[in-house]
Enzyme design. Structure first.
Site, mmCIF file in Angstrom:
data_model
loop_
_atom_site.group_PDB
_atom_site.id
_atom_site.type_symbol
_atom_site.label_atom_id
_atom_site.label_comp_id
_atom_site.label_asym_id
_atom_site.label_seq_id
_atom_site.Cartn_x
_atom_site.Cartn_y
_atom_site.Cartn_z
ATOM 1 C CE LYS A 116 -4.527 0.596 0.350
ATOM 2 N NZ LYS A 116 -5.454 -0.453 -0.113
ATOM 3 C CG ASP A 156 -6.893 2.697 -1.243
ATOM 4 O OD1 ASP A 156 -7.217 1.501 -1.291
ATOM 5 O OD2 ASP A 156 -7.030 3.379 -0.205
HETATM 6 N N1 GLU Z 1 -7.197 -0.207 -3.416
HETATM 7 C C1 GLU Z 1 -7.882 -1.431 -3.708
HETATM 8 C C2 GLU Z 1 -7.898 -2.332 -2.496
HETATM 9 O O1 GLU Z 1 -7.740 -1.890 -1.388
HETATM 10 C C3 GLU Z 1 -7.361 -2.095 -4.977
HETATM 11 C C4 GLU Z 1 -5.903 -2.481 -4.950
HETATM 12 C C5 GLU Z 1 -5.378 -2.968 -6.289
HETATM 13 O O2 GLU Z 1 -6.142 -3.066 -7.225
HETATM 14 O O3 GLU Z 1 -4.175 -3.232 -6.361
HETATM 15 O O4 GLU Z 1 -8.128 -3.510 -2.601
#
Ligand code: GLU
Length: 426
Positions: A116, A156
């Site tokens: 993240k 996100d």
């Molecule tokens: N931000 C989204 C999540 O928390 C998607 C993450 C992604 O697609 O890599 O799952």
């Protein structure tokens, strides 16, 4: 996204988010009898990058922003996870979210680890130029750790396909050739996938459909409240209403609206896109986010932020089924209270796994330079979500544990197996 007014809505902080993620992990480790060495390996974040970098502001001044990128685990493949922009983000929060990505990817069997990223900023008060400069500089700072086989960012909270396009372009300029697979959630014109925008909300609704069958809840005429009217909540609300669910309440950071008769979701969506908020919609009663969580309804979809259901408001929840569209919306204490009340909770790493699943499809399409029809994307998503739901449900029944513990136990076990098979280097 960027309009010159503050985003407001300070997110509640109920203690360390990473401590919460650790608690969930340790409960799963206990449930599967994970050995001590592996508990240490999987409980730690592999890489944490914190960077402070300058950005030229429109008024000629220079401002320094701080960002992070955490790769929790890469045993199963490249690190994967979104990037969020919010004034109150911390390294602690990013570590928790990275760990949850590891479990989420493992639960739906994607060949990824978890990561993240975040920049502490308020995109609502930045101009488009400032936002682009901030994004491009942050992407440059991340250049040493991201890449299509290393770590693949995605949208996100407060980031979108435009931000992903800037990251893709910045990375590609530094390489000297185009690298679409370095990020997912891109515009379709740049190698983004059809169906990616709706994927998290759509996946969430697939899990609601599966859970409703188990609960013998007829969705036709059932009632739902959705907290958060962004990419996840808006899509979930729309798809639920298309299934005949009466969506009686929705909210965003400025508050919510309630109508016992059910809201006209497409009309509320049009209003939100014009005015930037749902609470000024002319129909229904104005309610707070707290009131929304306590409404009498069958289904509650917290799709806003983490730590929204807490020990103080969980006793007031009246829904029978909760689908966690957001990451970590329920504290450990609240989860226990909801369990004691008999609420059926579809945990975040299952309920919101649709986004990263279609991110995986996007990455596969980019690597092959071969693109799929939207129907194919949605059908493959449905199959993956159903399989993950069924596996989690069966494991929970077999072990007489709740779905959150079952989901974490299955996921932790998969990452532990891979780690054991690989052994410790050197
Ligand atoms: N931000 C989204 C999540 O928390 C998607 C993450 C992604 O697609 O890599 O799952």
């Amino acid at each position: 996204m960027p309009a010159k007014k503050p985003a407001g809505n300070p997110r509640q902080k109920e203690g360390s988010l990473f401590a919460m993620a650790q608690q969930q992990f340790l409960a799963a480790a206990e449930a599967i009898g994970l050995e001590e060495g592996l508990r240490q390996v999987l409980g730690a974040c592999k890489r944490e990058l914190t960077t402070s970098f300058p950005v030229h502001m429109d008024d000629g001044s220079v401002r320094v922003f701080t960002g992070h990128r955490v790769q929790h685990n890469i045993a199963l493949g490249p690190a994967k996870g979104g990037i969020r922009y919010h004034p109150s983000v911390t390294l602690d929060e990013v570590k928790a979210l990275a760990m949850w990505m590891t479990w989420k990817c493992a639960l739906v069997n994607l060949p990824y680890g978890g990561a993240k990223g975040a920049v502490a900023c308020d995109p609502a008060v930045l101009s488009v130029t400032e936002l682009e400069d901030l994004t491009r500089r942050y992407a440059t700072e991340l250049f040493i750790i991201i890449g299509p086989t290393e770590d693949i960012p995605a949208p996100d909270l407060n980031t979108d396909s435009r931000v992903m396009a800037w990251i893709m372009d910045t990375y590609s300029m530094m390489k000297g050739y185009s690298v679409p697979a370095v990020v997912t959630g891109k515009p379709v014109s740049l190698g983004g996938s059809l169906g990616r925008y709706e994927a998290t909300g759509r996946g969430c609704v697939y899990t609601v459909v599966a859970a409703a069958k188990k609960l013998r809840l007829n969705l036709e005429g059932a009632t739902a409240a959705v907290q958060g009217f962004g990419q996840v909540g808006m899509v979930a609300a729309r798809l639920l209403s298309e299934l005949g669910v009466k969506v009686v309440a929705v909210s965003d950071s400025k508050g919510g609206i309630y109508s016992a008769k059910g809201l006209d979701i497409p009309a509320v969506m049009a209003h939100k896109s014009k005015s930037g908020q749902v609470s000024s919609w002319r129909m229904g009663d104005r309610i707070t986010n707290q009131e929304l969580l306590a409404l009498p309804c069958d289904i509650l979809v917290p799709a806003a932020f983490e730590q929204q259901l807490t020990a103080s408001n969980a006793p007031k929840v009246r829904a029978h089924l909760i689908a966690e569209g957001a990451n970590g919306p329920t504290t450990v204490e609240a989860h226990k209270i909801l369990g004691d009340k008999g609420v059926f909770v579809i945990p975040d790493i299952l309920a919101n796994a649709g986004g990263v699943t279609v991110s995986y499809f996007e990455w596969v399409q980019d690597l092959q330079s071969f693109f799929w029809e939207e129907e194919e994307v949605n059908e493959r998503l449905r199959r993956i979500m159903m399989r993950a739901f069924d596996e989690t449900y069966a494991f929970a029944q077999k072990r007489k544990i709740d779905l959150r513990l079952a989901a974490h136990a299955l996921a932790v076990n998969r990452v532990a197996e891979a780690t054991k098979a690989r052994g410790i280097y050197p």
